[in-house]
Motif scaffolding. Structure first.
Motif, PDB file in Angstrom:
ATOM      1  N   TYR A 207       0.844  -1.193   0.000  1.00 57.48           N
ATOM      2  CA  TYR A 207       0.000   0.000   0.000  1.00 57.48           C
ATOM      3  C   TYR A 207       0.879   1.244   0.000  1.00 57.48           C
ATOM      4  O   TYR A 207       1.746   1.395   0.877  1.00 57.48           O
ATOM      5  CB  TYR A 207      -0.915   0.001   1.221  1.00 57.48           C
ATOM      6  CG  TYR A 207      -1.961  -1.097   1.158  1.00 57.48           C
ATOM      7  CD1 TYR A 207      -3.257  -0.830   0.740  1.00 57.48           C
ATOM      8  CD2 TYR A 207      -1.629  -2.412   1.486  1.00 57.48           C
ATOM      9  CE1 TYR A 207      -4.204  -1.844   0.651  1.00 57.48           C
ATOM     10  CE2 TYR A 207      -2.571  -3.431   1.404  1.00 57.48           C
ATOM     11  CZ  TYR A 207      -3.850  -3.134   0.988  1.00 57.48           C
ATOM     12  OH  TYR A 207      -4.785  -4.147   0.899  1.00 57.48           O
ATOM     13  N   PHE A 209       0.963   5.043   0.582  1.00 57.82           N
ATOM     14  CA  PHE A 209       0.352   6.246   1.138  1.00 57.82           C
ATOM     15  C   PHE A 209       1.157   7.449   0.657  1.00 57.82           C
ATOM     16  O   PHE A 209       2.398   7.407   0.628  1.00 57.82           O
ATOM     17  CB  PHE A 209       0.385   6.215   2.662  1.00 57.82           C
ATOM     18  CG  PHE A 209      -0.432   5.113   3.287  1.00 57.82           C
ATOM     19  CD1 PHE A 209      -1.698   5.376   3.793  1.00 57.82           C
ATOM     20  CD2 PHE A 209       0.063   3.821   3.385  1.00 57.82           C
ATOM     21  CE1 PHE A 209      -2.453   4.363   4.385  1.00 57.82           C
ATOM     22  CE2 PHE A 209      -0.677   2.802   3.973  1.00 57.82           C
ATOM     23  CZ  PHE A 209      -1.934   3.081   4.469  1.00 57.82           C
ATOM     24  N   VAL A 227      -4.170   6.816  -0.798  1.00 52.67           N
ATOM     25  CA  VAL A 227      -3.532   5.498  -0.847  1.00 52.67           C
ATOM     26  C   VAL A 227      -3.939   4.751  -2.109  1.00 52.67           C
ATOM     27  O   VAL A 227      -5.035   4.946  -2.643  1.00 52.67           O
ATOM     28  CB  VAL A 227      -3.904   4.673   0.415  1.00 52.67           C
ATOM     29  CG1 VAL A 227      -5.362   4.250   0.378  1.00 52.67           C
ATOM     30  CG2 VAL A 227      -2.999   3.468   0.589  1.00 52.67           C
ATOM     31  N   ARG A 229      -2.846   0.567  -3.984  1.00 55.57           N
ATOM     32  CA  ARG A 229      -2.179  -0.685  -3.653  1.00 55.57           C
ATOM     33  C   ARG A 229      -1.731  -1.424  -4.910  1.00 55.57           C
ATOM     34  O   ARG A 229      -2.196  -1.161  -6.017  1.00 55.57           O
ATOM     35  CB  ARG A 229      -3.078  -1.580  -2.811  1.00 55.57           C
ATOM     36  CG  ARG A 229      -4.231  -2.233  -3.545  1.00 55.57           C
ATOM     37  CD  ARG A 229      -5.096  -3.028  -2.581  1.00 55.57           C
ATOM     38  NE  ARG A 229      -6.167  -3.752  -3.272  1.00 55.57           N
ATOM     39  CZ  ARG A 229      -7.149  -4.415  -2.668  1.00 55.57           C
ATOM     40  NH1 ARG A 229      -7.179  -4.460  -1.333  1.00 55.57           N
ATOM     41  NH2 ARG A 229      -8.064  -5.051  -3.363  1.00 55.57           N
ATOM     42  N   ASP A 239      -6.071   2.672  -7.142  1.00 55.44           N
ATOM     43  CA  ASP A 239      -7.011   2.874  -6.042  1.00 55.44           C
ATOM     44  C   ASP A 239      -8.138   1.853  -6.120  1.00 55.44           C
ATOM     45  O   ASP A 239      -8.137   0.955  -6.974  1.00 55.44           O
ATOM     46  CB  ASP A 239      -7.506   4.316  -6.008  1.00 55.44           C
ATOM     47  CG  ASP A 239      -8.284   4.730  -7.243  1.00 55.44           C
ATOM     48  OD1 ASP A 239      -8.806   3.853  -7.964  1.00 55.44           O
ATOM     49  OD2 ASP A 239      -8.371   5.953  -7.494  1.00 55.44           O
TER      50      ASP A 239
END
Length: 308
Positions: A207, A209, A227, A229, A239
């Motif tokens: 992830y 951020f 965020v 991943r 996203d």
């Protein structure tokens, strides 16, 4: 056929940070629970400003990581002012990465220091890890370390086309010679206001951020945390709607609300089996002073982070 009325959509609400006492003033925090007990936070300001806490709630000023700035810092900042440190533990040592630059310039460098305890005053600097010049399309600030599949990676970046990543040698902690510079996130609109990456592994995903929009303007700051991943540390990150972070995607995690303005400069740390989000906010009830925010980071059933 009559049209159905549009359902009103409530604005996303955000939880307040954990109540803290003592020395709360901080910017770009990196936090860890020390193996010797208690907590440490390092930050922008001073010669990497330090805070200590016995319980994660009351924080005391603990001076600086270094007594004196390493001489090489002056090449990148005439006041030897380091930014945005990242604290991690690996191979029996604590590792502190940080950036040295000046406002509005990408003549920047990332350095590294190590310590047996992680406490202020115990750090040995090992010099430059990676740098950028005005001819580069990235900015070597805001480092963050992640281990993935036996390899060590450093994400970094601010404006200048956004977030990048390079591989590090786990023995030296410095860039692998000839390492490729991966591109992880940017925005379609200049000035590409995304910076301060932090990558964490949860389940089978990594992830990313990042802080979006403008920091460092007190109550006028518009910083927010988003965020995305990926199944791989090097991306591509998307996203929850599938929009790539390289195309401006990113799910909103936390933004300013109430007195807590411009939330960003974030990192994630693990404490007693729980994940925590650390960040700074500008206190609208204290003339926009930057302060430490801590929120539990939980995970939804479909694997997305949520502050609580």
């Amino acid at each position: 056929m009559a049209l159905l009325p549009t359902t009103a959509q409530a604005a996303q609400t955000h939880p307040d940070p954990r109540p803290l006492t003592g020395q709360e003033i901080i910017h770009d925090p990196t936090v860890a629970r020390l193996k010797s007990g208690g907590y440490v936070a390092y930050s922008t300001g001073g010669i990497i400003g330090a805070r200590l806490s016995a319980d994660g709630r009351h924080w005391d000023d603990a001076g600086n990581a270094f007594a004196e700035p390493p001489a090489w810092w002056y090449e990148y900042n005439d006041k030897a002012d380091p930014w945005a440190p990242d604290l991690s533990y690996r191979d029996g040592r604590y590792w502190l990465y940080y950036a040295v630059s000046s406002w509005g310039s990408n003549h920047s460098a990332i350095g590294v220091a190590t310590s047996p305890s992680g406490r202020p005053g115990t750090w040995t600097d090992h010099g430059k890890v990676f740098s950028s010049e005005r001819t580069d399309s990235w900015n070597a600030i805001d480092p963050a370390i992640v281990r993935a599949d036996g390899r060590l990676w450093m994400s970094f970046g601010s404006y200048w086309t956004g977030i990048r990543m390079v591989e590090l040698d786990p023995v030296t902690g410095k860039t692998v010679p000839g390492a490729a510079v991966h591109h992880l996130a940017t925005r379609p609109d200049a000035p590409y206001a995304v910076e301060g990456p932090y990558i964490v592994k949860h389940g089978r995903h990594y992830y990313l951020f990042a802080s979006y929009d403008a920091c460092c303007s007190g109550v006028n700051s518009t910083y927010k945390i988003k965020v995305g991943r990926s199944a791989s540390a090097t991306g591509p990150y998307v996203d929850s709607a599938g929009t790539p972070m390289l195309n401006g995607g990113g799910d909103l995690v936390l933004e300013g609300h109430g007195r807590f303005i411009g939330t960003g400069g974030q990192s994630v740390f693990r404490d007693k089996g729980k994940d925590w989000l650390a960040y700074h906010y500008y206190d609208a009830e204290d003339d926009g002073t930057p302060k430490l925010g801590l929120n539990r980071l939980s995970w939804t059933k479909d694997g997305w982070p949520k502050v609580s």
